[in-house]
Design a protein around this motif. Structure first.
Motif, short mmCIF file in Angstrom:
data_model
loop_
_atom_site.label_atom_id
_atom_site.label_comp_id
_atom_site.label_asym_id
_atom_site.label_seq_id
_atom_site.Cartn_x
_atom_site.Cartn_y
_atom_site.Cartn_z
N ASN A 170 0.80 -1.23 0.00
CA ASN A 170 0.00 0.00 0.00
C ASN A 170 0.83 1.28 0.00
O ASN A 170 0.30 2.36 0.29
CB ASN A 170 -0.99 0.01 1.16
N HIS A 193 0.88 -3.20 -4.40
CA HIS A 193 -0.02 -4.22 -3.86
C HIS A 193 0.08 -5.46 -4.76
O HIS A 193 0.13 -5.34 -5.99
CB HIS A 193 -1.46 -3.71 -3.83
N MET A 195 -2.16 -7.69 -5.57
CA MET A 195 -3.37 -7.89 -6.38
C MET A 195 -3.55 -9.37 -6.73
O MET A 195 -3.69 -9.76 -7.90
CB MET A 195 -3.32 -7.03 -7.64
N HIS A 207 -6.64 -8.05 -2.78
CA HIS A 207 -6.59 -7.00 -3.79
C HIS A 207 -7.16 -5.70 -3.25
O HIS A 207 -7.93 -5.68 -2.28
CB HIS A 207 -7.39 -7.42 -5.04
N ILE A 208 -6.77 -4.60 -3.86
CA ILE A 208 -7.34 -3.30 -3.53
C ILE A 208 -8.80 -3.29 -3.96
O ILE A 208 -9.15 -3.75 -5.05
CB ILE A 208 -6.57 -2.17 -4.24
N GLU A 209 -9.66 -2.75 -3.10
CA GLU A 209 -11.08 -2.66 -3.43
C GLU A 209 -11.49 -1.26 -3.88
O GLU A 209 -12.26 -1.12 -4.83
CB GLU A 209 -11.93 -3.06 -2.22
N GLN A 253 -8.81 1.22 0.44
CA GLN A 253 -8.51 0.06 1.26
C GLN A 253 -8.54 -1.19 0.40
O GLN A 253 -9.08 -1.20 -0.70
CB GLN A 253 -9.52 -0.09 2.39
N ASP A 254 -7.93 -2.27 0.94
CA ASP A 254 -7.98 -3.55 0.23
C ASP A 254 -9.00 -4.46 0.91
O ASP A 254 -9.64 -4.08 1.89
CB ASP A 254 -6.59 -4.18 0.12
N ASN A 255 -9.16 -5.67 0.38
CA ASN A 255 -10.21 -6.56 0.89
C ASN A 255 -9.86 -7.19 2.24
O ASN A 255 -10.68 -7.91 2.81
CB ASN A 255 -10.54 -7.66 -0.13
#
Length: 266
Positions: A170, A193, A195, A207-209, A253-255
């Protein structure tokens, strides 16, 4: 029927047949609505139902989509699109017909041009779709065919293989440059990231959301909703419509709930 009249009727029928075949590829605002997919892909029906919610569709070459004829690196396939010719656009969806995960991203160009460039993973040769929704609720769809050796979604990324992903997770690199036409500005945004698609044995989806670019007053300029097929350490380039004071911020944010926060440097 005389021989001459019969010949004219047959020629007229042949012309109509050619015109009907050409219509799906016309790609203008008068193109076939809801049918006549120029890519003739059996996956289109799923994309129309699940991602576009069965909304009215026009296959429209004013949505300009550019990508390589052949993806040399299926894990980092460059793609760019521009839907500025449509006027006001409130949402853009990018999908890949033959990927195991078809939805790539959704883009809300709130105060930026409806254009974007980035990279994505490609599992096999496939149509790549860009659907831009105008204010009247119509989806205008541009497409490009990208050939590939395959495997982009089902192998680990470079930072997974060397273990460096955790040290850079991040981390954001965001820069602003003068606009190409002398107005506004171009922004380049990279977020470190892995991903992960969740399709590699032993590596769950990660992954990034969401990503939001905001001005100095905290008002959003754009929103991105990202999915697993976006390439590792994604880079996005887009153009602001108007000049914006220095001090823009990026948040998301990511998951797994990890936060993303940074300031855009002039």
């Amino acid at each position: 029927m005389t021989g001459r009249r019969r010949t004219m009727v047959l020629l007229g029928a042949a012309w109509l047949g050619l015109a009907s075949k050409a219509a799906p590829g016309a790609g203008t605002a008068s193109a076939v609505i809801g049918h006549g997919d120029p890519m003739q892909s059996p996956q289109w029906a799923w994309i129309h139902k699940e991602l576009l919610q069965r909304g009215p569709v026009v296959f429209d070459n004013r949505v300009r989509v550019t990508g390589p004829a052949f993806a040399e690196d299926p894990m980092r396939v460059p793609i760019a699109f521009d839907a500025s010719a449509l006027g006001e656009v409130d949402r853009i969806v990018v999908a890949v017909d033959r990927n195991p995960i078809r939805e790539v991203l959704a883009f809300e160009p709130l105060r930026v041009r409806p254009s974007l460039s980035f990279r994505f993973k490609l599992e096999q040769a496939s149509p790549v779709r860009v659907a831009a929704r105008t204010r009247d609720g119509t989806w205008h769809v541009g497409s490009v065919w990208v050939d590939a050796g395959g495997g982009g979604c089902t192998v680990p990324g470079a930072t997974r293989r060397d273990g460096s992903w955790s040290r850079m997770l991040n981390r954001v690199d965001a820069r602003m440059f003068p606009g190409l036409d002398g107005a506004g500005a171009r922004v380049r945004l990279r977020v470190m990231h892995p991903m992960d698609t969740g399709l590699v044995a032993g590596i769950p989806a990660f992954h990034i959301e969401t990503l939001v670019l905001a001005d100095t007053a905290g008002q959003p300029l754009l929103r991105l909703t990202l999915h697993e097929p976006v390439a590792e350490n994604p880079i996005f380039s887009f153009d602001l419509r108007d000049a914006v004071a220095p001090g823009m911020t990026v948040a998301g944010q990511d998951n797994n709930g990890n936060r993303i926060a940074a300031r855009v440097s002039p």
